[in-house]
Each structure stands twice: as structure tokens, then as C-alpha cells.
Design an enzyme around this catalytic site. Structure first.
Site, PDB file in Angstrom:
ATOM      1  N   HIS A 214       0.903  -1.053  -0.047  1.00 19.60           N
ATOM      2  CA  HIS A 214       0.183   0.191  -0.115  1.00 19.60           C
ATOM      3  C   HIS A 214       0.943   1.294  -0.055  1.00 19.60           C
ATOM      4  O   HIS A 214       1.983   1.137   0.308  1.00 19.60           O
ATOM      5  CB  HIS A 214      -0.758  -0.172   1.240  1.00 19.60           C
ATOM      6  CG  HIS A 214      -1.966   0.920   1.507  1.00 19.60           C
ATOM      7  ND1 HIS A 214      -1.575   2.058   1.769  1.00 19.60           N
ATOM      8  CD2 HIS A 214      -3.166   1.005   1.403  1.00 19.60           C
ATOM      9  CE1 HIS A 214      -2.702   2.851   1.962  1.00 19.60           C
ATOM     10  NE2 HIS A 214      -3.827   2.031   1.627  1.00 19.60           N
TER      11      HIS A 214
ATOM     12  N   ASP B 288       3.168  -4.634   8.153  1.00 18.03           N
ATOM     13  CA  ASP B 288       2.023  -3.870   7.680  1.00 18.03           C
ATOM     14  C   ASP B 288       0.627  -5.118   8.005  1.00 18.03           C
ATOM     15  O   ASP B 288       0.518  -6.015   7.216  1.00 18.03           O
ATOM     16  CB  ASP B 288       1.952  -3.173   6.515  1.00 18.03           C
ATOM     17  CG  ASP B 288       0.531  -2.553   6.240  1.00 18.03           C
ATOM     18  OD1 ASP B 288      -0.351  -2.883   6.949  1.00 18.03           O
ATOM     19  OD2 ASP B 288       0.511  -1.818   5.172  1.00 18.03           O
TER      20      ASP B 288
ATOM     21  N   GLN C 250      -4.577  -5.388   6.915  1.00 17.61           N
ATOM     22  CA  GLN C 250      -5.573  -6.365   6.841  1.00 17.61           C
ATOM     23  C   GLN C 250      -5.455  -7.577   7.699  1.00 17.61           C
ATOM     24  O   GLN C 250      -6.832  -8.316   7.724  1.00 17.61           O
ATOM     25  CB  GLN C 250      -5.259  -6.606   5.132  1.00 17.61           C
ATOM     26  CG  GLN C 250      -5.565  -5.457   4.211  1.00 17.61           C
ATOM     27  CD  GLN C 250      -6.879  -5.008   4.025  1.00 17.61           C
ATOM     28  OE1 GLN C 250      -7.815  -5.761   4.633  1.00 17.61           O
ATOM     29  NE2 GLN C 250      -6.891  -3.817   3.970  1.00 17.61           N
TER      30      GLN C 250
ATOM     31  N   LYS D 204     -10.233  -1.093  10.518  1.00 17.22           N
ATOM     32  CA  LYS D 204     -10.215  -2.473   9.872  1.00 17.22           C
ATOM     33  C   LYS D 204     -10.400  -3.549  10.636  1.00 17.22           C
ATOM     34  O   LYS D 204     -10.337  -4.880  10.043  1.00 17.22           O
ATOM     35  CB  LYS D 204      -9.194  -2.674   9.105  1.00 17.22           C
ATOM     36  CG  LYS D 204      -8.954  -1.588   8.098  1.00 17.22           C
ATOM     37  CD  LYS D 204      -7.721  -1.611   7.020  1.00 17.22           C
ATOM     38  CE  LYS D 204      -7.245  -0.262   6.345  1.00 17.22           C
ATOM     39  NZ  LYS D 204      -8.072  -0.227   5.126  1.00 17.22           N
TER      40      LYS D 204
ATOM     41  N   CYS E 244      -4.765   2.358  -3.305  1.00 20.89           N
ATOM     42  CA  CYS E 244      -3.439   2.861  -3.018  1.00 20.89           C
ATOM     43  C   CYS E 244      -2.109   1.905  -3.476  1.00 20.89           C
ATOM     44  O   CYS E 244      -1.577   1.849  -2.287  1.00 20.89           O
ATOM     45  CB  CYS E 244      -3.649   3.060  -1.542  1.00 20.89           C
ATOM     46  SG  CYS E 244      -4.871   4.578  -1.283  1.00 20.89           S
TER      47      CYS E 244
HETATM   48  N1  PMP Z   1      -1.802  -0.800   4.534  1.00 21.63           N
HETATM   49  C1  PMP Z   1      -2.821  -1.569   4.074  1.00 21.63           C
HETATM   50  C2  PMP Z   1      -2.539  -2.935   3.868  1.00 21.63           C
HETATM   51  C3  PMP Z   1      -4.096  -1.177   4.116  1.00 21.63           C
HETATM   52  O1  PMP Z   1      -4.963  -1.905   3.608  1.00 21.63           O
HETATM   53  C4  PMP Z   1      -4.491   0.090   4.450  1.00 21.63           C
HETATM   54  C5  PMP Z   1      -5.735   0.747   4.579  1.00 21.63           C
HETATM   55  N2  PMP Z   1      -6.304   0.370   3.135  1.00 21.63           N
HETATM   56  C6  PMP Z   1      -3.174   0.916   4.982  1.00 21.63           C
HETATM   57  C7  PMP Z   1      -1.943   0.318   4.893  1.00 21.63           C
HETATM   58  C8  PMP Z   1      -3.420   2.465   5.491  1.00 21.63           C
HETATM   59  O2  PMP Z   1      -4.453   2.290   6.597  1.00 21.63           O
HETATM   60  P1  PMP Z   1      -5.060   3.776   7.236  1.00 21.63           P
HETATM   61  O3  PMP Z   1      -5.706   4.462   6.188  1.00 21.63           O
HETATM   62  O4  PMP Z   1      -6.150   3.199   8.185  1.00 21.63           O
HETATM   63  O5  PMP Z   1      -3.864   4.547   7.797  1.00 21.63           O
END
Ligand code: PMP
Length: 405
Positions: free
Chosen positions: A123, A200, A203, A226, A364
Site C-alpha cells: 500500500h 503492515d 488487513q 479495519k 492505493c
Molecule cells: N496498509 C494496508 C495493507 C491497508 O489496507 C491500509 C488501508 N487501506 C493501509 C495500510 C492504510 O491504513 P490507514 O488508512 O487506516 O492508515
């Protein structure tokens, strides 16, 4: 294994009874954010009705209650991750957690010639902070390549993780494709060269238990929203010995021990990394989400999600002109796909009009989409409260959409 009682489960998520454009809502955007059980909503309401105050001030009755609520939630997170409370830092979310580690650890440790390794499946939140710190320090950002099936290609891992590698920052489960990465193998190799590992887990946490001791990672980040909790609150886990050596990220407020106009000293862990009033109600809500999750049969959830994954994959494979992106065996219940000749955004709009909420676009993960040579995907991502019936609704809606396109 007993299947979860889906009617009872769904009844604890009030929003699932909503309609969209007069049609029953089918919510398949759980990778973006999960819905919240009543227990979480009530915990937040209870906090504001009965506890609200600022924390750590020791000034009065409510202040002590709010402090206890915040620290109680921290204990829940610590137990959830198999960490110590000193190792649990409140953040706004995954993005802020990675920025904290990149600035504080990366910024103080990296130098020209060092390498930071990420993967093709990251991401933007786990790409851009490393790009920035590499640009400032002269370190080099390297990327684990993608195999033909959109899993990570680890065939060259020993060269990718070498004596120059200082930091390995990888996503446990890809938000764009649902692919589960072989993080154990990556961490083992990182350990062998003494590199520091950040996972990270944005998910991962909603799908399976995550144990920082068993994983043997140095840092792990996730977002409350999440994990059936509220937005605006997240967690950074850091190994205590590392956190002790790291400079603060933001400064001011309760992160200090002493301040004079000339200099300041830092508070003990975890407060050293928590400048400013924390999102107390958010932390309380996340604690309630963890309590709620702990009260569920997670083995049954896992089996149910595997059934959803297998069923949606089977339906997708049988759908004319549908191409699954990331059709690998090691996946959570997420289907990323394209329809022949159709832009993903158009497919998403036609699904939305029928009450089916999916996410479309690059998720993203623009560098990943570039590697795959596609503009984006349509992504249906599942949670334990989803049913096979939701998948049937998705494909009925897709059949209608395909006629328009
Ligand atoms: N990393 C991953 C794998 C994600 O799925 C997300 C959210 N889509 C993020 C980072 C960023 O998370 P947040 O917007 O809650 O900071």
C-alpha cells in the site's frame, strides 16, 4: 466445525440492515473498513456519557476513569498481539504507525549505502514514508518482485535481503488482491542478516490471529477501523529494546519527563511516542472491538471466510469474461477482478446502483497496478458477517452490469 450463526451475527451489526437506493445493502468493502458491532458503538457512547475527561492528569475522578479506560484498552491490545503494554503505542492508524517508524527508527539509523526492502504488493502507506526517509538519508529502496500469479517472487530472497539491508517492511495481507505473503520466510531471512522487520498488518488482523512473538517481527502496525473498531485510532507495536533507543516522533504534551526552555527529557514507554491528547474514545472503542472478537469463535470465523473465499472464486472462474487478479492459493476472502473490455470504475458504479458496495481503482497500490499493467480492479472484500447470499447478489448484479457494458 460449527458455522457461525450468521443471522445472530449480522443482527449485532446494525448498519447491515441498511438499504442503498431502496435495495438491501450488500457490503463488500471490508478491506477499506469493516462495520462496527453494537458493542463498539455502545462502548464509545458509554465513554462520552460517563467517562469523558482528559487522561494522565490525575486531577479528579473522571480523569482517573478516562486514564483507566485508555490503559485498559492498551492492555487488551497488548494481549491481542501477545506483546507487553509498554510496547503498544497509540497512533491514528497504520499510516501514522509506519511514518513513526520510518522517521524515528529509519531517520536515526539509515545512512548512504544501506538498503530498505519493501514488496511489490505494498500500500502507498508502506512505500512513500520509506521513499522519503531514503531520500533524506541516502539509503536505497529495493522491492521484492512479483511472480506471474501476483504472489511475491522469493526466488532471489538471499540477494534481496543482504548485509546492506537494514529494514524490511512488508505487508502481511495485500489489501488490493487479498494475497497472504510468506512473511515467516521473509522474517527468517531478515533475522539472518540482522535487519529490522516491520509488518503492515492492516488487513491481517481482521482475518486471523496475529502474534508478534510467534512472527518474531520488530514492528507491527494496524488500524482500529479495519478490525471492527472506530476510525482515527491505530496501533504500533514495537519491540521494547528498539523503542527505548528510538528518538520521539512528535513532541510536546505528555511525551516529556521534564521541560526547560533549554532542553527536554522524554517520558518512559509507551508515552514517549504519544504527544498530545490521545483519541481516548477511539482506544476504548478498539478495546471493545477486541473484546467482541475474543468472544467469537475465531476458528469458525476462519472456516466461514475460507468457504466464502472458495465460493466467490468458484463463481468468478465460471463468469464469462471475468479475470481474477491474484488467483493464488494463499488468500483471504477478497476477490479482485476485471471484466473484459470494461473499466473497473464502470463495473463498480453499476454494482453500486444495485446496492452492492465494492471498491474500484488502484486501492492505493499504484506501483502494483503498473506492474500488472492494469488501471485498477474491482474488489469485493469479505468479513465474517458476509454470506454466500451476498456472493449470489454480487454475481446477479454483475450479470446485469455485463449486459450494459
Ligand atoms: N496498509 C494496508 C495493507 C491497508 O489496507 C491500509 C488501508 N487501506 C493501509 C495500510 C492504510 O491504513 P490507514 O488508512 O487506516 O492508515
Amino acid at each position: 466445525l460449527p458455522a457461525p450463526n450468521l443471522d445472530a451475527l449480522r443482527a449485532t451489526f446494525p448498519i447491515l440492515a441498511s438499504e442503498a437506493y431502496g435495495k438491501p445493502l450488500v457490503y463488500l468493502d471490508n478491506a477499506a473498513t469493516t462495520q462496527k458491532p453494537r458493542a463498539v458503538i455502545e462502548a464509545i457512547e458509554h465513554y462520552y456519557l460517563h467517562t469523558n475527561s482528559n487522561v494522565h492528569r490525575g486531577a479528579h475522578y473522571l480523569g482517573d476513569l478516562a486514564t483507566a479506560a485508555l490503559e485498559d484498552a492498551r492492555e487488551k491490545v497488548a494481549a491481542f498481539l501477545n506483546a507487553r503494554r509498554e510496547e503498544v503505542i497509540w497512533t491514528r492508524g497504520t499510516t501514522e504507525g509506519i511514518n513513526l517508524v520510518a522517521h524515528s527508527f529509519g531517520g536515526s539509523q539509515l545512512k548512504a549505502g544501506d538498503e530498505v526492502l519493501i514488496s511489490s504488493l505494498e500500500h502507498h502507506a508502506n512505500i512513500v514514508p520509506w521513499q522519503q526517509v531514503c531520500a533524506r538519508t541516502g539509503a536505497t529502496l529495493r522491492v521484492i518482485p512479483l511472480a506471474a500469479d501476483a504472489s511475491l517472487d522469493l526466488s532471489n530472497l538471499d540477494a534481496l535481503i543482504n548485509e546492506r539491508t537494514r529494514i524490511v517492511a512488508v505487508v502481511h495481507v495485500s489489501n488490493a488482491l487479498g494475497v497472504i505473503n510468506p512473511v515467516a520466510e521473509i522474517i527468517r531471512r531478515a533475522r539472518a542478516v540482522g535487519a529490522t522487520v516491520l509488518l503492515d498488518a492492516a488487513q491481517a488482523v481482521a482475518h486471523f490471529p496475529v502474534d508478534v512473538q510467534a512472527l518474531d517481527c520488530d514492528f507491527l502496525v494496524f488500524s482500529g477501523h479495519k478490525l471492527f473498531g472506530p476510525t482515527g485510532i491505530g496501533v504500533l507495536y514495537g519491540r521494547q529494546a528498539l523503542l527505548e533507543t528510538m528518538p520521539p516522533y512528535q513532541t510536546g504534551g505528555e511525551m516529556i519527563e521534564t521541560v526547560t526552555f533549554e532542553a527536554s527529557t522524554w517520558n518512559q514507554l509507551p508515552y514517549k511516542f504519544e504527544a498530545g491528547t490521545p483519541h481516548i474514545a477511539g482506544a476504548v472503542g478498539l478495546g471493545a472491538a477486541i473484546d467482541w472478537l475474543n468472544a467469537q469463535d475465531r476458528q469458525a470465523f476462519l472456516a466461514h471466510e475460507e468457504d466464502l473465499r472458495d465460493y466467490v472464486t468458484e463463481r468468478a472462474r465460471a463468469f464469462p469474461g471475468l479475470r481474477i487478479i491474484g488467483d493464488t492459493p494463499s488468500k483471504v476472502a477478497t476477490l479482485s477482478f476485471l471484466l473484459d473490455g470494461a473499466h473497473p470504475n464502470d463495473v463498480g458504479t453499476l454494482l453500486d446502483q444495485q446496492g452492492v458496495a465494492v471498491r474500484t481503482g488502484h486501492h492505493c497500490t499504484m506501483p502494483l497496478m503498473n506492474l500488472l499493467g492494469i488501471p485498477g480492479t474491482v474488489r469485493a472484500s469479505f468479513a465474517p458477517y458476509n454470506r454466500r447470499d451476498d456472493i449470489d447478489r454480487l454475481f446477479t448484479a454483475l450479470e446485469k452490469a455485463a449486459k450494459f457494458l
